[in-house]
Design a protein around this motif. Sequence first.
Motif, PDB file in Angstrom:
ATOM      1  N   PRO A 267       0.827  -1.210   0.000  1.00  0.00           N
ATOM      2  CA  PRO A 267       0.000   0.000   0.000  1.00  0.00           C
ATOM      3  C   PRO A 267       0.861   1.259   0.000  1.00  0.00           C
ATOM      4  CG  PRO A 267      -0.124  -1.152   2.101  1.00  0.00           C
ATOM      5  CD  PRO A 267       0.558  -2.069   1.149  1.00  0.00           C
ATOM      6  N   GLY A 268       0.502   2.242  -0.817  1.00  0.00           N
ATOM      7  CA  GLY A 268       1.206   3.514  -0.837  1.00  0.00           C
ATOM      8  C   GLY A 268       2.461   3.533  -1.691  1.00  0.00           C
ATOM      9  N   ILE A 269       2.729   2.442  -2.431  1.00  0.00           N
ATOM     10  CA  ILE A 269       3.965   2.384  -3.212  1.00  0.00           C
ATOM     11  C   ILE A 269       3.939   3.386  -4.367  1.00  0.00           C
ATOM     12  CG2 ILE A 269       3.143   0.529  -4.706  1.00  0.00           C
ATOM     13  CD1 ILE A 269       6.681   0.597  -3.453  1.00  0.00           C
ATOM     14  N   ASP A 270       2.716   3.714  -4.866  1.00  0.00           N
ATOM     15  CA  ASP A 270       2.646   4.641  -5.994  1.00  0.00           C
ATOM     16  C   ASP A 270       3.056   6.059  -5.579  1.00  0.00           C
ATOM     17  OD1 ASP A 270       1.736   2.754  -7.839  1.00  0.00           O
ATOM     18  OD2 ASP A 270      -0.274   2.858  -6.961  1.00  0.00           O
ATOM     19  N   ARG A 271       2.687   6.448  -4.346  1.00  0.00           N
ATOM     20  CA  ARG A 271       3.029   7.802  -3.894  1.00  0.00           C
ATOM     21  C   ARG A 271       4.458   7.861  -3.370  1.00  0.00           C
ATOM     22  NH1 ARG A 271      -0.544  10.783   0.080  1.00  0.00           N
ATOM     23  NH2 ARG A 271       1.053  12.365  -0.342  1.00  0.00           N
ATOM     24  N   PHE A 272       4.875   6.847  -2.628  1.00  0.00           N
ATOM     25  CA  PHE A 272       6.216   6.852  -2.049  1.00  0.00           C
ATOM     26  C   PHE A 272       7.013   5.649  -2.551  1.00  0.00           C
ATOM     27  CE2 PHE A 272       3.212   8.541   1.117  1.00  0.00           C
ATOM     28  CZ  PHE A 272       3.670   9.844   1.185  1.00  0.00           C
ATOM     29  N   PRO A 273       7.695   5.801  -3.679  1.00  0.00           N
ATOM     30  CA  PRO A 273       8.425   4.636  -4.216  1.00  0.00           C
ATOM     31  C   PRO A 273       9.536   4.155  -3.289  1.00  0.00           C
ATOM     32  CG  PRO A 273       8.666   6.584  -5.635  1.00  0.00           C
ATOM     33  CD  PRO A 273       7.798   6.986  -4.509  1.00  0.00           C
ATOM     34  N   ILE A 274       9.950   5.009  -2.334  1.00  0.00           N
ATOM     35  CA  ILE A 274      11.025   4.614  -1.437  1.00  0.00           C
ATOM     36  C   ILE A 274      10.582   3.493  -0.499  1.00  0.00           C
ATOM     37  CG2 ILE A 274      10.486   6.320   0.371  1.00  0.00           C
ATOM     38  CD1 ILE A 274      14.008   5.518  -0.890  1.00  0.00           C
ATOM     39  N   LEU A 275       9.248   3.278  -0.403  1.00  0.00           N
ATOM     40  CA  LEU A 275       8.737   2.200   0.452  1.00  0.00           C
ATOM     41  C   LEU A 275       9.053   0.817  -0.118  1.00  0.00           C
ATOM     42  CD1 LEU A 275       5.224   3.471   1.599  1.00  0.00           C
ATOM     43  CD2 LEU A 275       7.193   3.001   3.020  1.00  0.00           C
ATOM     44  N   GLY A 276       9.412   0.742  -1.411  1.00  0.00           N
ATOM     45  CA  GLY A 276       9.658  -0.553  -2.054  1.00  0.00           C
ATOM     46  C   GLY A 276      10.600  -1.451  -1.282  1.00  0.00           C
ATOM     47  N   PRO A 277      11.846  -0.999  -1.012  1.00  0.00           N
ATOM     48  CA  PRO A 277      12.778  -1.839  -0.263  1.00  0.00           C
ATOM     49  C   PRO A 277      12.254  -2.219   1.113  1.00  0.00           C
ATOM     50  CG  PRO A 277      13.938  -0.011  -1.272  1.00  0.00           C
ATOM     51  CD  PRO A 277      12.484   0.236  -1.500  1.00  0.00           C
ATOM     52  N   VAL A 278      11.450  -1.307   1.736  1.00  0.00           N
ATOM     53  CA  VAL A 278      10.920  -1.607   3.066  1.00  0.00           C
ATOM     54  C   VAL A 278       9.963  -2.796   3.002  1.00  0.00           C
ATOM     55  CG1 VAL A 278       9.639  -0.674   5.014  1.00  0.00           C
ATOM     56  CG2 VAL A 278      11.152   0.809   3.693  1.00  0.00           C
ATOM     57  N   TYR A 279       9.039  -2.750   2.006  1.00  0.00           N
ATOM     58  CA  TYR A 279       8.104  -3.880   1.871  1.00  0.00           C
ATOM     59  C   TYR A 279       8.857  -5.172   1.573  1.00  0.00           C
ATOM     60  CZ  TYR A 279       4.107  -0.772   1.884  1.00  0.00           C
ATOM     61  OH  TYR A 279       3.154   0.134   2.251  1.00  0.00           O
ATOM     62  N   LEU A 280       9.864  -5.064   0.689  1.00  0.00           N
ATOM     63  CA  LEU A 280      10.645  -6.255   0.346  1.00  0.00           C
ATOM     64  C   LEU A 280      11.301  -6.824   1.602  1.00  0.00           C
ATOM     65  CD1 LEU A 280      11.569  -7.925  -2.130  1.00  0.00           C
ATOM     66  CD2 LEU A 280      13.666  -6.628  -2.075  1.00  0.00           C
ATOM     67  N   PHE A 281      11.875  -5.914   2.425  1.00  0.00           N
ATOM     68  CA  PHE A 281      12.551  -6.345   3.644  1.00  0.00           C
ATOM     69  C   PHE A 281      11.579  -7.054   4.580  1.00  0.00           C
ATOM     70  CE2 PHE A 281      13.800  -5.587   8.033  1.00  0.00           C
ATOM     71  CZ  PHE A 281      15.078  -6.097   8.028  1.00  0.00           C
ATOM     72  N   ILE A 282      10.385  -6.468   4.757  1.00  0.00           N
ATOM     73  CA  ILE A 282       9.408  -7.068   5.674  1.00  0.00           C
ATOM     74  C   ILE A 282       9.004  -8.456   5.192  1.00  0.00           C
ATOM     75  CG2 ILE A 282       7.060  -6.849   6.574  1.00  0.00           C
ATOM     76  CD1 ILE A 282       7.461  -3.805   6.457  1.00  0.00           C
ATOM     77  N   LYS A 283       8.729  -8.559   3.883  1.00  0.00           N
ATOM     78  CA  LYS A 283       8.292  -9.862   3.354  1.00  0.00           C
ATOM     79  C   LYS A 283       9.395 -10.897   3.475  1.00  0.00           C
ATOM     80  CE  LYS A 283       4.975  -7.845   0.153  1.00  0.00           C
ATOM     81  NZ  LYS A 283       4.786  -7.385  -1.220  1.00  0.00           N
ATOM     82  N   VAL A 284      10.644 -10.474   3.212  1.00  0.00           N
ATOM     83  CA  VAL A 284      11.755 -11.418   3.335  1.00  0.00           C
ATOM     84  C   VAL A 284      11.904 -11.864   4.785  1.00  0.00           C
ATOM     85  CG1 VAL A 284      14.267 -11.613   3.191  1.00  0.00           C
ATOM     86  CG2 VAL A 284      13.000 -10.658   1.300  1.00  0.00           C
ATOM     87  N   ALA A 285      11.735 -10.932   5.736  1.00  0.00           N
ATOM     88  CA  ALA A 285      11.860 -11.286   7.146  1.00  0.00           C
ATOM     89  C   ALA A 285      10.806 -12.322   7.529  1.00  0.00           C
ATOM     90  CB  ALA A 285      11.730 -10.043   8.015  1.00  0.00           C
ATOM     91  N   VAL A 286       9.579 -12.148   7.019  1.00  0.00           N
ATOM     92  CA  VAL A 286       8.521 -13.118   7.320  1.00  0.00           C
ATOM     93  C   VAL A 286       8.874 -14.484   6.725  1.00  0.00           C
ATOM     94  CG1 VAL A 286       6.109 -13.699   6.911  1.00  0.00           C
ATOM     95  CG2 VAL A 286       6.733 -11.363   7.500  1.00  0.00           C
ATOM     96  N   TRP A 287       9.364 -14.471   5.484  1.00  0.00           N
ATOM     97  CA  TRP A 287       9.737 -15.729   4.808  1.00  0.00           C
ATOM     98  C   TRP A 287      10.821 -16.452   5.610  1.00  0.00           C
ATOM     99  CZ3 TRP A 287       8.156 -16.934  -0.507  1.00  0.00           C
ATOM    100  CH2 TRP A 287       8.710 -18.110  -0.984  1.00  0.00           C
ATOM    101  N   LEU A 288      11.849 -15.680   6.044  1.00  0.00           N
ATOM    102  CA  LEU A 288      12.935 -16.291   6.817  1.00  0.00           C
ATOM    103  C   LEU A 288      12.406 -16.850   8.125  1.00  0.00           C
ATOM    104  CD1 LEU A 288      15.853 -13.768   6.290  1.00  0.00           C
ATOM    105  CD2 LEU A 288      15.590 -16.028   5.317  1.00  0.00           C
ATOM    106  N   PHE A 289      11.445 -16.143   8.723  1.00  0.00           N
ATOM    107  CA  PHE A 289      10.857 -16.635   9.969  1.00  0.00           C
ATOM    108  C   PHE A 289      10.230 -18.001   9.747  1.00  0.00           C
ATOM    109  CE2 PHE A 289       7.236 -17.107  12.828  1.00  0.00           C
ATOM    110  CZ  PHE A 289       7.873 -16.952  14.052  1.00  0.00           C
ATOM    111  N   VAL A 290       9.514 -18.151   8.613  1.00  0.00           N
ATOM    112  CA  VAL A 290       8.868 -19.449   8.345  1.00  0.00           C
ATOM    113  C   VAL A 290       9.932 -20.534   8.147  1.00  0.00           C
ATOM    114  CG1 VAL A 290       7.351 -20.697   6.785  1.00  0.00           C
ATOM    115  CG2 VAL A 290       6.833 -18.341   7.387  1.00  0.00           C
TER     116      VAL A 290
END
Lengths: 334, 171
Positions: A267-290
């Motif tokens: 959410p909000g990636i269209d307005r703030f493209p800088i959020l991209g790496p943040v979302y990627l980081f969060i998703k990767v952290a969840v994946w690693l947790f699993v």
Amino acid sequence: MNATLVIEWVVKSLVIILVLTGGFAYTTLYERKVLARMQVRRGPNRAGPLGILQPVADGIKLIFKEELTPHNADKFIFTVAPVITVVPALVITAVVPWGREISLFGRTFTLYLSNVNVAVLYILSVTSISVYGITLAGWSSNNKYATLGGVRATAQMISYELALGCAYIGPILIVGSMSLVDIVEAQAGVWFIFLQPVAFLVYFLASLAEVNRAPFDMPEAEQELTAGYHTEYSGMKFALFFMAEYIKMIAVAMIGVSLFLGGYLGPGIDRFPILGPVYLFIKVAVWLFVIIWVRATLPRIRYDRLMALGWKVMFPLALLSVMITALVLLFVES
Amino acid sequence: MTIMQIIFLITASVTLFAALMVVSTRKMMHAAMWLILVLFGVTITFALLETRFFAIVQLVIYIGAIAILIIFAVMLTRRSMNADVPQVNRNWWLVMVSSLALFVGLVTVMSVWEGFFVTARTAPPGGENLVQLGTALVDPNGFVLPFEVASLVLLAAMVGAIYVAAERKEK
């Protein structure tokens, strides 16, 4: 090809390598912390607040450890094997996009190193090279346990590569492109995990086998093989194998997130493209947790079961998923 | 001389040197490693022509699959660590003559072909046209016959491998 472009590439490559090596150090801590909590322990908490300096302490210890080379080992291959293992792990994420474009210092940067039209094939080819390091390490040690570990690793990784390759085909068929940027952008509406649940499952399991994580960590089964292919390695050479394993964990998480979980989109990636790496980081952290969760929960499976699962269950399942996807796409088009 | 030419010359000389080492080194595993270097050199040559697809397919199939099987076989060979086994058997001159004849024959046949003297071109920007390649492989006017024959040969090889490897029940 101008100078600023070359500098941009060099900086991006350096950032990728630094993030991956730093990520490796803190994934070890993350894993130990999560494992400890799951086993009702506290985990490392002495070096620094909450133990955040633990990876640094581990690194210093490994640097000062004595390096041993077995007398009858094949010296050259024994030395290059850890390098062959680490380099593919470091370069594999070069095609994974971290976000869209951002403006910085009056210039527009793309948040990915390269957008090649064969990105997925590139990933497959690099994973297939990383088999070498483990195989050669096992053989060159001139040790029964290490050789057995190497043989097991080769057989396991080759077997699961097939299912892994088939799992990539589903998203490629839907998007009609092998570029990871196109694949991520196509998931703006719905993530491919909902369109390709079978391929996602196959990818998750096969990637665990590919990076030799529990419950598929047969190449280093302690009880049978002492430590498998890296039995004879010590000091920094051992640290390189350790590093390769964790970087590959991060890499398969990044690739899997890009293929099935919408990558850097959120959410909000269209307005703030800088959020991209943040979302990627969060998703990767969840994946690693699993991944860590699976290690804490499941026992290692027997070797013949592992092979049977790979060839008799996952590979046919992946093929079936590819076939159904292709048929449905044809049906929708006509 | 451009940078590309220098890179090509280095790649070509390393590839040829590695190819020589494949047949002249004493240890089997080292020969396999040199072979990988040869295959890698071919990959770089493809990359220099900007054919991304062929470069990567070369990497996946030859280095990722075929060479790893060779290494696997060497690992399971007895005494693969020592170099004291004889390198050639007594038919070595026969092999040399026939491979020389094969080389000369291939060059003669190829030199008749007009494409033999054309300077190599790089692929158009964005890489080669994959859709065209894909349809040509299944097109009756294209390459469907060689494609099907190749898959038949592979199928036969697979059935043969399963037959050889299958455990036979006694009695």
